[in-house]
Design a protein around this motif. Structure first.
Motif, short mmCIF file in Angstrom:
data_model
loop_
_atom_site.label_atom_id
_atom_site.label_comp_id
_atom_site.label_asym_id
_atom_site.label_seq_id
_atom_site.Cartn_x
_atom_site.Cartn_y
_atom_site.Cartn_z
N HIS A 40 0.84 -1.19 0.00
CA HIS A 40 0.00 0.00 0.00
C HIS A 40 0.87 1.24 0.00
O HIS A 40 2.06 1.19 0.28
N CYS A 41 0.23 2.37 -0.27
CA CYS A 41 0.93 3.64 -0.22
C CYS A 41 1.28 3.95 1.23
O CYS A 41 0.62 3.50 2.16
N CYS A 42 2.35 4.74 1.42
CA CYS A 42 2.78 5.05 2.79
C CYS A 42 2.14 6.33 3.32
O CYS A 42 2.37 6.69 4.46
N PHE A 43 1.38 7.03 2.50
CA PHE A 43 0.98 8.36 2.93
C PHE A 43 -0.39 8.42 3.60
O PHE A 43 -0.49 8.18 4.79
N CYS A 44 -1.45 8.72 2.88
CA CYS A 44 -2.67 9.13 3.59
C CYS A 44 -3.53 7.95 4.05
O CYS A 44 -3.25 6.79 3.77
N GLY A 45 -4.60 8.27 4.74
CA GLY A 45 -5.47 7.28 5.36
C GLY A 45 -6.26 6.41 4.39
O GLY A 45 -6.91 5.46 4.80
N GLN A 47 -4.92 4.62 2.05
CA GLN A 47 -4.13 3.40 1.95
C GLN A 47 -4.37 2.65 0.64
O GLN A 47 -4.72 1.46 0.62
N CYS A 48 -4.16 3.36 -0.44
CA CYS A 48 -4.33 2.77 -1.75
C CYS A 48 -3.40 1.57 -1.93
O CYS A 48 -2.23 1.62 -1.55
N GLY A 49 -3.92 0.54 -2.55
CA GLY A 49 -3.10 -0.60 -2.92
C GLY A 49 -2.18 -0.20 -4.06
O GLY A 49 -2.57 0.58 -4.94
N LEU A 75 -4.39 6.12 -7.97
CA LEU A 75 -3.39 6.68 -7.06
C LEU A 75 -3.37 8.19 -7.24
O LEU A 75 -3.69 8.70 -8.31
N CYS A 76 -2.93 8.88 -6.20
CA CYS A 76 -2.67 10.31 -6.36
C CYS A 76 -1.18 10.45 -6.68
O CYS A 76 -0.43 9.48 -6.67
N PRO A 77 -0.70 11.65 -6.97
CA PRO A 77 0.72 11.80 -7.35
C PRO A 77 1.69 11.29 -6.29
O PRO A 77 2.78 10.80 -6.62
#
Ligand code: SF4
Lengths: 775, 209
Positions: A40-45, A47-49, A75-77
């Motif tokens: 998953h992404c490390c950033f926001c809540g 938690q996109c795969g 995904l976002c940037p």
């Protein structure tokens, strides 16, 4: 004494931030990855795969991960470029010790020596001043396993009451309100309930930039015929296309909720059956909102009366709905009351606990949800249990194999901890995953407090602005260098998978904490061999609590692509939607769907208090702060990722052309924004998309452009969240000196890092100007 | 290999939130790593937050190919207008100037015109192009006709564009509100459109100023 050792420029030269770009294998087209790691992404809540492409212990790129149901590849940037935080020239790969003579003010230290030094300083301070003289600051971007371990480390090993975390700046108002109204703190619904809702109401949430993936859910609701209502002082990308946009005055959201409820009662847009069967307190609330007529609400909120009536009618007459809010209403001295106001509107409509009928706060940080459940919060034990509750203490003490009396009492919030540094109650500090020098309000005070500490140890992977004040920095792990679970915005527990090994002498954070316990000679309960072992203990510790994880296993998360808590047994599938008719919970025990002994939700007569600082002759403008899409929180990671910095290179002060004209300020000009606390200098962006009486500045920067030098440390009396969303300021053209200082900071934050192969040490290599910035 | 017939590319600028995920992901595509081909621009940031993404529309008769003196630009059977072929491209920039949508970019360091090719290596394999895979707003969508029909009941498809006297039909479809009456997009006309209403009109500056 912990003090920033050298000039900002010298530290910057050595430890960054430098901008990292794709080079070598990351840029070559013919290079095949050795493997794809589903994580998953490390950033926001959200938690996109995402799939990380891994080669030679380096992440060389990403591949959309369409099997994860929340984002289905989107995904976002930040999610796209997050891989550039790895193999970064600024990455610390050894422990560091303050040394004024070393370049950048720190010299490398063998890891074991660093651990010994931290342990002996902590031991010295605790034996002189008592256990509470050491404070622990933790964070909600850590895996749940690490947050659990941090809480246990503070209570069992250090025996200090002083632990708190950066979720204090983020989710606590909503959490407190949810507990007061529902008896449980979690998004009530999965996001899959959004597209079928007739009305989606968004208050104080810049969804497009701060929870980008949620956009698609909301647009889908519109596509299905639903209406979108957006309440925000700025015309956000979502507001532009909303059916109804209410440009509210900062800090007045509760009054709008009261005004809408007033109209719901007047027009009898109420679900009487639901109110009777499932709630208590409606009568008192109805009395409480009686004065909030549309005219009075309009006056107080700065909204046209017509729009308030339109909003109330849309909300009142809908058959299904989803209400979302975020920091816009929560970052307030009455943040808890604001959330209660929103919840009242939901409960009065009876639209909760059913498909397409929902409510949620949009949790900000990666593990904002899981990170607030398992014991790194000042007053909390695992499973959402209370440190002040004797039964709760007994349960957890038993799992930990300690006497309940040995657990310290509840501590204080992280800002209060800073104040206790000032009074001398806290003399030593351990921080992880928290950059308070950038993210706390009135941050010059925070910097002074960091300097006042007798000893400060930071666990970090980059030398953050806060770590610059440390005596010893322990080299921790990046998200992709460890495994564990995270609970995302919907309450879905997901699995982070390891892609790389930590470089050099860097260690997984949980190992560092355990090494410290060992060196302190207090290893009890700190001898886990893997995150899985920690998780298995956490399951026991949470069993029977409100946040019950006992039925969740790594295998089940994998098999189901996530498990929604509560999940009280291994054959239990988890609970995507809370409060369904006839549902069982451990508090109501079948009496009703809400988490109180009678099973009923609580209407609360939410009390409005004005913002702590109102505008006046000296400070005539309202300042509100927030985020931009290409940066995350204090920017420790995103300000080091070249393409994300290129997207939004420097903070800008947004103001309306009518205000700009009055102040004689032109687009792009350097301005200083000043409050009673401090001053920041940045460039103006003149746009018609903000209220003319309000200015906006994003907060991701740490130097003289940092808006948290200006914000106010006034806090909500219940949640202790700071009032980031409104304070009084004045704005003027910057002086030559101020402009030159800010320009220097801008230049130094834009240096490109040298490229290097994975594994090569950051120390001692040439640094600047060798990178390639792609066109 | 060609892009399977059942897949289409759908563009709905109304949904765009300006996040630039598409731009960031485009530069991760294996065929042109480090270079984003998609365009994402504010219409007029001073007065609106509106942004518009622009991919290659893959015209049925591509102007870029028509004006290319070196015959470097090919439209394949499946309707995809390919990037210029390196051995042929003479970097004359004719296509850059002629494309009505402003899509091709001249890369002077390679002396090569580069443009969006719908991530041909991916779309041929039935995978989504990078931009449409990551787009969090659904402004860029790659999928089957059935998916679009079920996901976008309030929208309909438009693929005729008027640029003054030139009419163009495209492979990439534009999504417009179902109840709109337009049969084509009048691009030149849209440039003169009146701005959105000002929601802050009634809000006065604070009395203390
Ligand atoms: S920051 Fe959030 S929205 Fe963006 S990719 Fe990461 S998890 Fe998804």
């Amino acid at each position: 004494m912990s003090q920033t050792p050298q000039t900002p420029l010298e530290i910057q030269d050595r430890f960054g931030p430098h901008l990292n770009y794709a080079v070598g294998a990351r840029l070559a087209t013919e290079v095949e990855p050795e493997r794809l790691v589903a994580t998953h992404c490390c950033f926001c809540g959200q938690q996109c795969g995402v799939h990380l492409k891994v080669r030679h212990n380096q992440v060389i790129g990403f591949e959309p991960r369409e099997d994860f149901p929340f984002n289905r590849g989107m995904l976002c940037p930040k999610g796209v470029k997050r891989y550039l935080q790895g193999a970064h020239p600024d990455r610390i790969q050894t422990a560091l010790q303050r040394d004024p003579d070393a370049p950048g003010g720190f010299r490398p230290l063998p890891y074991s020596e660093a651990i010994r030094r931290v342990a002996s300083e902590f031991d010295r301070i605790q034996s002189t001043f008592g256990p509470d003289a050491i404070g622990v600051l933790s964070g909600a971007s850590l895996t749940t396993e690490k947050t659990y371990l941090m809480g246990k480390f503070a209570r069992v090993c250090l025996k200090t009451r002083h632990i708190d975390y950066n979720g204090r700046l983020c989710m606590v108002s909503a959490a407190a309100a949810n507990k007061m109204a529902f008896g449980i703190d979690r998004a009530a619904n999965p996001w899959s309930d959004i597209p079928g809702a007739e009305v989606v109401w968004v208050s104080g949430a810049n969804v497009a930039e701060c929870a980008p993936i949620t956009t698609n859910y909301i647009w889908q609701a519109r596509e299905n015929g639903g209406k979108v209502v957006v309440v925000d002082p700025r015309l956000t990308p979502l507001a532009r296309t909303a059916d109804l946009y209410l440009p509210i005055k900062p800090g007045r959201d509760l009054l709008l909720f009261h005004g809408v409820l007033h109209l719901m009662i007047q027009h009898d847009w109420l679900d009487h059956d639901f109110i009777r069967q499932h709630t208590v307190g409606f009568e008192a609330l109805a009395e409480h909102v009686r004065p909030w007529t549309p005219a009075r609400t309009a006056e107080a909120t700065g909204l046209p009366e017509k729009k308030i009536r339109q909003a109330a009618e849309l909300w009142g007459t809908a058959r299904s709905s989803f209400l979302l809010h975020a920091r816009g209403i929560e970052h307030s001295t009455h943040g808890v009351q604001n959330c209660l106001g929103a919840i009242n509107m939901v409960l009065a409509s009876g639209r909760i606990g059913r498909p397409h009928c929902g409510y949620a706060t949009i949790t900000g940080q990666a593990n904002g949800q899981g990170g607030r459940e398992h014991g790194q919060k000042a007053d909390q034990l695992p499973g959402g249990r209370d440190l002040a509750n004797p039964e709760h203490r007994a349960h957890v003490a038993k799992v930990w194999g300690v006497a309940p009396e040995s657990l310290p009492p509840p501590g204080v919030d992280c800002y209060e901890m800073m104040r206790r540094v000032e009074t001398g109650q806290i003399k030593g500090l351990l921080s992880i995953c928290f950059n308070p020098k950038v993210s706390l309000p009135d941050s010059t005070f925070v910097a002074r407090m960091l300097d006042k500490l007798e000893f400060f140890a930071a666990i970090d992977f980059f030398v953050s602005e806060t770590a610059q004040h440390a005596d010893v920095i322990l080299p921790g792990s990046l998200h992709e260098e460890d495994e564990g679970t995270v609970t995302q915005v919907e309450g879905r527990v997901i699995k982070i998978n390891q892609a790389l090994d930590p470089p050099g002498e860097a260690r997984q954070d949980w190992r560092i904490i355990q090494d410290l316990a060992q060196a302190l000679g207090r290893p009890h309960g700190m001898t886990f061999h893997s995150p899985r072992e920690i998780f298995d203990e956490l399951r026991q510790a949470s069993a029977g609590g409100v946040a019950d994880y006992s039925g969740i296993t790594y295998e089940k998360i994998e098999a189901q692509n996530g498990v929604f808590w509560p999940c009280p047994a291994e054959d239990h599938p988890g609970t995507p939607r809370l409060f369904e008719e006839g549902s069982w919970n451990p508090v109501a025990k079948g009496a009703g769907p809400f988490y109180f002994p009678d099973g009923k939700a609580r209407f609360q007569a939410a009390l409005y208090t004005p913002p702590a600082e109102e505008v006046d002759r000296d400070y005539p403008l309202m300042l509100t702060s927030g985020r931009v899409i290409s940066h995350f929180l204090s920017g420790t990671q995103t300000r080091r990722i070249g393409p994300l910095v290129d997207q939004y290179p420097e903070p800008r002060l947004e103001l309306h052309p009518r205000l700009a004209e009055k102040l004689g300020i032109e687009d792009g000009e350097w301005v200083s924004v000043e409050s009673r606390r401090g001053l920041a200098t940045l460039r103006a962006q003149v746009v018609t998309t903000i209220r003319p009486d309000t200015v906006f500045v994003p907060y991701h920067w740490g130097d003289r452009r940092s808006i948290n030098r200006v914000t106010h440390a006034a806090q909500d009396p219940i949640s202790k969240i700071p009032e980031y969303k409104v304070c009084a300021v004045r704005v003027r053209r910057a002086s030559t000196e101020e402009r030159e200082a800010a320009e220097a900071d801008t230049r130094s934050s834009m240096q490109i890092g040298a490229t290097r192969a994975a594994g090569e040490t950051a120390l001692g290599s040439g640094r600047l100007g060798q990178g390639v910035r792609p066109s | 290999m060609s892009v399977p017939e059942r897949f289409g590319f759908y563009l709905d600028p109304n949904r765009c939130i300006g996040c630039r995920s598409c731009v960031q992901a485009c530069s991760e595509c294996d065929t042109h790593k480090g270079h984003a081909m998609i365009h994402l621009d504010f219409v007029d940031r001073a007065h609106s937050i509106q942004t518009v993404p622009m991919v290659c529309m893959h015209c049925d008769s591509p102007t870029c190919a028509e004006v290319c003196p070196a015959d470097a630009i090919k439209r394949t059977e499946d309707g995809v207008v390919q990037s210029a072929r390196k051995p042929r491209c003479i970097a004359c920039s004719n296509c850059v100037l002629a494309c009505p949508f402003g899509v091709p970019k001249m890369n002077s360091s390679f002396d090569l015109m580069m443009k969006c090719d719908m991530c041909y290596d991916r779309s041929q394999a039935g995978k989504k192009p990078m931009c449409a895979a990551v787009c969090p707003s659904g402004a860029l969508f790659f999928g089957t006709r059935e998916e679009v029909a079920s996901l976008r009941p309030r929208s309909r498809i438009l693929d005729r564009f008027e640029f003054g006297a030139q009419t163009i039909t495209t492979k990439v479809k534009l999504m417009v509100p179902r109840d709109s009456t337009e049969l084509q997009v009048d691009v030149t006309g849209a440039l003169e459109a009146v701005p959105e209403e000002d929601p802050f009109e009634e809000i006065a500056l604070e009395g203390f100023l």
